[in-house]
Design a protein around this motif. Structure first.
Motif, PDB file in Angstrom:
ATOM      1  N   VAL A  33      11.350 -15.676  10.745  1.00 38.19           N
ATOM      2  CA  VAL A  33      11.202 -15.040  12.148  1.00 38.19           C
ATOM      3  C   VAL A  33      12.851 -14.125  12.415  1.00 38.19           C
ATOM      4  CG1 VAL A  33      10.317 -14.647  14.689  1.00 38.19           C
ATOM      5  CG2 VAL A  33       8.909 -16.180  13.225  1.00 38.19           C
ATOM      6  N   VAL A  34      13.480 -14.903  12.958  1.00 38.03           N
ATOM      7  CA  VAL A  34      15.225 -14.426  12.790  1.00 38.03           C
ATOM      8  C   VAL A  34      15.284 -13.572  11.885  1.00 38.03           C
ATOM      9  CG1 VAL A  34      17.349 -14.882  12.773  1.00 38.03           C
ATOM     10  CG2 VAL A  34      15.516 -16.586  14.807  1.00 38.03           C
ATOM     11  N   SER A  35      15.394 -13.437  10.271  1.00 39.05           N
ATOM     12  CA  SER A  35      15.665 -12.899   9.519  1.00 39.05           C
ATOM     13  C   SER A  35      14.420 -11.069   9.266  1.00 39.05           C
ATOM     14  CB  SER A  35      15.066 -13.525   7.850  1.00 39.05           C
ATOM     15  OG  SER A  35      13.857 -13.809   8.221  1.00 39.05           O
ATOM     16  N   ALA A  36      12.912 -11.753   9.886  1.00 39.16           N
ATOM     17  CA  ALA A  36      12.685 -10.913  10.013  1.00 39.16           C
ATOM     18  C   ALA A  36      13.048  -9.607  11.362  1.00 39.16           C
ATOM     19  CB  ALA A  36      10.859 -11.063  10.104  1.00 39.16           C
ATOM     20  N   LEU A  37      13.043 -10.508  11.893  1.00 38.31           N
ATOM     21  CA  LEU A  37      13.530  -9.709  13.674  1.00 38.31           C
ATOM     22  C   LEU A  37      14.423  -9.005  13.724  1.00 38.31           C
ATOM     23  CD1 LEU A  37      12.665 -12.035  16.127  1.00 38.31           C
ATOM     24  CD2 LEU A  37      11.086 -10.212  15.177  1.00 38.31           C
ATOM     25  N   LEU A  38      15.264  -9.069  12.676  1.00 34.88           N
ATOM     26  CA  LEU A  38      17.048  -8.797  12.079  1.00 34.88           C
ATOM     27  C   LEU A  38      16.339  -7.851  11.657  1.00 34.88           C
ATOM     28  CD1 LEU A  38      20.324  -8.309  12.020  1.00 34.88           C
ATOM     29  CD2 LEU A  38      19.612  -9.933  10.426  1.00 34.88           C
ATOM     30  N   ALA A  39      15.552  -7.733  10.223  1.00 29.17           N
ATOM     31  CA  ALA A  39      15.354  -7.015   9.717  1.00 29.17           C
ATOM     32  C   ALA A  39      14.716  -5.269  10.244  1.00 29.17           C
ATOM     33  CB  ALA A  39      14.899  -6.777   8.467  1.00 29.17           C
ATOM     34  N   GLU A  40      14.159  -5.754  10.448  1.00 24.45           N
ATOM     35  CA  GLU A  40      13.532  -5.047  12.243  1.00 24.45           C
ATOM     36  C   GLU A  40      14.357  -4.250  12.621  1.00 24.45           C
ATOM     37  OE1 GLU A  40       9.107  -3.912  12.502  1.00 24.45           O
ATOM     38  OE2 GLU A  40       9.694  -3.605  10.838  1.00 24.45           O
ATOM     39  N   HIS A  41      15.334  -5.006  13.615  1.00 25.94           N
ATOM     40  CA  HIS A  41      15.681  -4.301  14.401  1.00 25.94           C
ATOM     41  C   HIS A  41      17.238  -3.279  13.491  1.00 25.94           C
ATOM     42  CE1 HIS A  41      18.961  -4.202  18.115  1.00 25.94           C
ATOM     43  NE2 HIS A  41      19.497  -4.328  16.741  1.00 25.94           N
ATOM     44  N   ARG A  42      17.178  -3.994  12.523  1.00 23.28           N
ATOM     45  CA  ARG A  42      17.956  -2.621  11.890  1.00 23.28           C
ATOM     46  C   ARG A  42      17.430  -1.547  11.541  1.00 23.28           C
ATOM     47  NH1 ARG A  42      21.151  -6.255   7.094  1.00 23.28           N
ATOM     48  NH2 ARG A  42      23.648  -6.266   8.491  1.00 23.28           N
ATOM     49  N   SER A 187      30.726 -23.358  18.726  1.00 23.83           N
ATOM     50  CA  SER A 187      31.553 -22.494  18.280  1.00 23.83           C
ATOM     51  C   SER A 187      33.196 -23.119  18.126  1.00 23.83           C
ATOM     52  CB  SER A 187      31.541 -21.458  18.898  1.00 23.83           C
ATOM     53  OG  SER A 187      32.161 -22.133  20.713  1.00 23.83           O
ATOM     54  N   GLY A 188      34.204 -22.509  17.712  1.00 18.78           N
ATOM     55  CA  GLY A 188      34.852 -22.633  16.539  1.00 18.78           C
ATOM     56  C   GLY A 188      34.900 -22.929  15.420  1.00 18.78           C
ATOM     57  N   ALA A 189      33.977 -24.085  15.360  1.00 13.89           N
ATOM     58  CA  ALA A 189      34.341 -24.389  14.202  1.00 13.89           C
ATOM     59  C   ALA A 189      33.334 -23.444  12.974  1.00 13.89           C
ATOM     60  CB  ALA A 189      33.068 -25.304  13.493  1.00 13.89           C
ATOM     61  N   VAL A 190      32.715 -22.170  13.543  1.00 13.34           N
ATOM     62  CA  VAL A 190      31.312 -21.351  12.811  1.00 13.34           C
ATOM     63  C   VAL A 190      32.261 -19.968  13.176  1.00 13.34           C
ATOM     64  CG1 VAL A 190      29.967 -22.928  12.487  1.00 13.34           C
ATOM     65  CG2 VAL A 190      30.314 -21.504  14.284  1.00 13.34           C
ATOM     66  N   GLY A 191      31.436 -18.725  12.284  1.00 15.89           N
ATOM     67  CA  GLY A 191      32.303 -17.467  12.428  1.00 15.89           C
ATOM     68  C   GLY A 191      31.224 -17.169  13.767  1.00 15.89           C
ATOM     69  N   GLY A 192      30.025 -17.583  14.063  1.00 18.76           N
ATOM     70  CA  GLY A 192      29.627 -16.494  15.518  1.00 18.76           C
ATOM     71  C   GLY A 192      28.816 -18.046  15.591  1.00 18.76           C
ATOM     72  N   VAL A 193      28.267 -18.043  16.890  1.00 23.40           N
ATOM     73  CA  VAL A 193      27.079 -18.948  17.540  1.00 23.40           C
ATOM     74  C   VAL A 193      26.082 -17.921  18.602  1.00 23.40           C
ATOM     75  CG1 VAL A 193      26.002 -20.784  18.376  1.00 23.40           C
ATOM     76  CG2 VAL A 193      28.190 -20.971  17.020  1.00 23.40           C
ATOM     77  N   ILE A 194      24.609 -18.391  17.982  1.00 23.47           N
ATOM     78  CA  ILE A 194      24.336 -17.372  19.472  1.00 23.47           C
ATOM     79  C   ILE A 194      22.768 -18.000  19.585  1.00 23.47           C
ATOM     80  CG2 ILE A 194      22.068 -14.919  19.027  1.00 23.47           C
ATOM     81  CD1 ILE A 194      23.927 -13.685  17.416  1.00 23.47           C
ATOM     82  N   GLY A 195      22.694 -18.417  20.679  1.00 26.19           N
ATOM     83  CA  GLY A 195      21.908 -18.584  21.477  1.00 26.19           C
ATOM     84  C   GLY A 195      19.844 -17.829  21.830  1.00 26.19           C
ATOM     85  N   LEU A 196      18.942 -18.279  20.068  1.00 20.86           N
ATOM     86  CA  LEU A 196      17.253 -17.729  21.125  1.00 20.86           C
ATOM     87  C   LEU A 196      16.618 -18.399  21.662  1.00 20.86           C
ATOM     88  CD1 LEU A 196      15.834 -15.175  20.290  1.00 20.86           C
ATOM     89  CD2 LEU A 196      15.499 -16.045  18.130  1.00 20.86           C
ATOM     90  N   THR A 220      15.414 -11.959  25.034  1.00 17.67           N
ATOM     91  CA  THR A 220      14.808 -11.650  23.154  1.00 17.67           C
ATOM     92  C   THR A 220      15.463 -10.432  22.682  1.00 17.67           C
ATOM     93  OG1 THR A 220      13.128 -13.714  23.368  1.00 17.67           O
ATOM     94  CG2 THR A 220      13.677 -12.378  21.543  1.00 17.67           C
ATOM     95  N   ALA A 221      15.400 -10.011  23.119  1.00 23.75           N
ATOM     96  CA  ALA A 221      15.494  -8.255  22.736  1.00 23.75           C
ATOM     97  C   ALA A 221      17.119  -8.654  22.756  1.00 23.75           C
ATOM     98  CB  ALA A 221      15.201  -7.360  23.548  1.00 23.75           C
ATOM     99  N   ALA A 222      17.820  -8.638  23.568  1.00 22.27           N
ATOM    100  CA  ALA A 222      19.514  -8.618  23.533  1.00 22.27           C
ATOM    101  C   ALA A 222      20.086  -9.594  22.843  1.00 22.27           C
ATOM    102  CB  ALA A 222      19.375  -9.376  25.248  1.00 22.27           C
ATOM    103  N   THR A 223      19.404 -10.833  22.549  1.00 26.94           N
ATOM    104  CA  THR A 223      19.772 -11.733  21.211  1.00 26.94           C
ATOM    105  C   THR A 223      19.485 -11.383  20.257  1.00 26.94           C
ATOM    106  OG1 THR A 223      19.519 -13.485  22.466  1.00 26.94           O
ATOM    107  CG2 THR A 223      19.170 -14.405  19.977  1.00 26.94           C
ATOM    108  N   ILE A 224      18.395 -10.338  19.687  1.00 26.17           N
ATOM    109  CA  ILE A 224      18.264  -9.880  18.248  1.00 26.17           C
ATOM    110  C   ILE A 224      19.722  -8.719  17.665  1.00 26.17           C
ATOM    111  CG2 ILE A 224      16.940  -9.164  16.615  1.00 26.17           C
ATOM    112  CD1 ILE A 224      16.412 -11.986  16.744  1.00 26.17           C
ATOM    113  N   ALA A 225      19.690  -8.152  19.021  1.00 23.82           N
ATOM    114  CA  ALA A 225      21.106  -7.554  19.090  1.00 23.82           C
ATOM    115  C   ALA A 225      21.993  -7.027  18.879  1.00 23.82           C
ATOM    116  CB  ALA A 225      21.002  -6.245  20.302  1.00 23.82           C
ATOM    117  N   GLU A 226      22.271  -8.593  19.860  1.00 25.99           N
ATOM    118  CA  GLU A 226      23.341  -9.402  19.346  1.00 25.99           C
ATOM    119  C   GLU A 226      24.286  -9.784  17.623  1.00 25.99           C
ATOM    120  OE1 GLU A 226      26.042 -13.109  21.655  1.00 25.99           O
ATOM    121  OE2 GLU A 226      24.099 -13.001  21.705  1.00 25.99           O
ATOM    122  N   LEU A 227      22.929 -10.761  17.773  1.00 19.62           N
ATOM    123  CA  LEU A 227      22.560 -11.047  15.681  1.00 19.62           C
ATOM    124  C   LEU A 227      22.856 -10.058  15.048  1.00 19.62           C
ATOM    125  CD1 LEU A 227      22.744 -13.112  13.949  1.00 19.62           C
ATOM    126  CD2 LEU A 227      19.836 -12.572  14.164  1.00 19.62           C
TER     127      LEU A 227
END
Length: 235
Positions: A33-42, A187-196, A220-227
């Motif tokens: 779901v996360v991968s599909a929503l990112l591709a669709e947003h792009r 956060s801090g140990a990784v490149g970024g952290v996003i909560g969905l 939800t829309a804001a989170t996908i845009a953040e990703l």
């Protein structure tokens, strides 16, 4: 796909949009779901036909149906223009990314729940302009199982480049706000952290096409845009 006309020429390292490989720490955390929503947003944000969702999960997947993909069976298209591609069974994730680039596309790869199997490919320097995304869930048992993933990805030098997405797939009251708390811990140990956080449309397990997404919660829309921003060279 041999002989297809590339959609765009140029070096992938110079493109604004990075290739993305999305991997789950365990099954059922929402990787597809996360991968599909990112591709669709792009696709909807300007990439159009250049945005591809690539199914390298190794699992039976219904994303093509949920996104209402139509057209050529070799490369279905959504209403937003996203290409939905299933690579050959023997292809590695690296193969899939390189082939998408060769076709002039920018892939978001659903790599399934194979974080340790995938790690050697991510640790190689052969793929320029690629961002790993690791999807985890705030369930205590899944977080405990994810510890070894974080340890091994960190040891291989991949974790610091990784965007972690913490999904809340079920509307369990005690999980409310837990994703936000985990963001601060990880956060801090990784490149970024996003909560969905939980979204009823996603939770229903039905359509994810443009019409269905109009019912998303604003967060939800804001989170996908953040990703999307976190996986772009323009951040």
């Amino acid at each position: 796909m041999t002989g297809s006309t590339p959609l765009r020429d140029g070096d992938p390292q110079s493109w604004d949009e990075r290739a993305v490989v999305v991997c789950g720490s365990a099954g059922g955390v929402g990787t597809s779901v996360v991968s599909a929503l990112l591709a669709e947003h792009r696709a909807a944000s300007g990439l159009g036909l250049l945005s591809w969702w690539v199914d390298a999960s190794g699992n039976d997947c219904d994303i093509e149906l949920r996104l209402r993909g139509t057209g050529d069976d070799e490369l279905l298209r959504t209403a937003s223009g996203t290409g939905l591609w299933l690579p050959p069974e023997e292809a590695t994730v690296t193969d899939a990314v390189v082939e998408a680039w060769r076709q002039g596309a920018v892939p978001v790869v659903d790599a399934g729940a194979h974080p340790l199997t995938l790690l050697p490919e991510l640790a190689e320097d052969d793929l320029p302009n690629l961002t790993p995304v690791l999807v985890i869930s705030p369930r205590p048992d899944l977080l405990n199982r994810a510890r070894v993933v974080f340890t091994e990805w960190d040891r291989a030098g991949v974790l610091e480049q990784t965007v972690v997405v913490i999904t809340t797939p079920l509307p369990v009251p005690q999980q409310e706000g837990l994703a936000e708390m985990l963001v601060g811990v990880v956060s801090g140990a990784v490149g970024g952290v996003i909560g969905l956080d939980y979204d009823p449309v996603i939770g229903a397990g039905t359509g994810l096409d443009a019409e269905a997404r109009r019912g998303f919660l604003p967060a939800t829309a804001a989170t996908i845009a953040e990703l999307a921003s976190a996986t772009s060279n323009r951040r």
